[in-house]
Scaffold this motif. Structure first.
Motif, mmCIF file in Angstrom:
data_model
loop_
_atom_site.group_PDB
_atom_site.id
_atom_site.type_symbol
_atom_site.label_atom_id
_atom_site.label_comp_id
_atom_site.label_asym_id
_atom_site.label_seq_id
_atom_site.Cartn_x
_atom_site.Cartn_y
_atom_site.Cartn_z
ATOM 1 N N PRO A 299 0.819 -1.229 0.000
ATOM 2 C CA PRO A 299 0.000 0.000 0.000
ATOM 3 C C PRO A 299 0.847 1.271 0.000
ATOM 4 C CG PRO A 299 -0.968 -1.616 1.472
ATOM 5 C CD PRO A 299 0.352 -2.184 1.011
ATOM 6 N N SER B 87 -4.111 -1.550 -2.997
ATOM 7 C CA SER B 87 -5.087 -1.706 -1.918
ATOM 8 C C SER B 87 -4.635 -2.792 -0.948
ATOM 9 C CB SER B 87 -6.449 -2.062 -2.494
ATOM 10 O OG SER B 87 -6.403 -3.299 -3.163
ATOM 11 N N SER B 88 -5.003 -2.594 0.311
ATOM 12 C CA SER B 88 -4.591 -3.565 1.337
ATOM 13 C C SER B 88 -5.617 -4.672 1.493
ATOM 14 C CB SER B 88 -4.394 -2.845 2.664
ATOM 15 O OG SER B 88 -5.575 -2.182 3.042
#
Length: 120
Positions: free
Chosen positions: A88, A119-120
């Motif tokens: 991220p 995105s995590s």
């Protein structure tokens, strides 16, 4: 007028990969190196990686060592950045850069930037 056209950015999940490309619109006189910088919100633009155009000497920022690979295709006038194991914190706008060294001046060309979102 030299143009650097970037492509390959996008949205990827953490652990994924992206390959950025930067094509120069024409031959660049006095080109010394091509590389990548990135700019995240609230942070200054930082160096990511660079490759000298004639000798192929490569430099990476610590943040990308072991995960990013820069390469060039002289025939296509293009530099690439393969990014693996993305995190991220790699989220940023990535800018292509060309450094030129003339007989008595140094100057840079910049691309318009391509967004990379992890995105995590």
């Amino acid at each position: 007028q030299v143009r650097l056209v970037e492509s390959g950015g996008g949205l990827v999940q953490a652990g994924g990969s992206l390959r950025l490309s930067c094509a120069a619109s024409q031959h660049i006189f006095n080109r010394y190196s091509m590389g990548w910088f990135r700019s995240a919100p609230g942070k200054e633009r930082e160096f990511v990686a660079a490759i000298t155009w004639s000798g192929g000497s490569i430099t990476y920022a610590d943040s990308g060592k072991g995960r990013f690979t820069i390469s060039r295709d002289s025939a296509k006038n293009t530099v690439y950045l393969q990014m693996n194991s993305l995190k991220p914190e790699d989220t940023a706008v990535y800018y292509c850069n060309t450094k030129c060294r003339g007989s008595n001046a140094e100057y840079d060309y910049w691309g318009q930037g391509t967004q990379v979102t992890v995105s995590s």
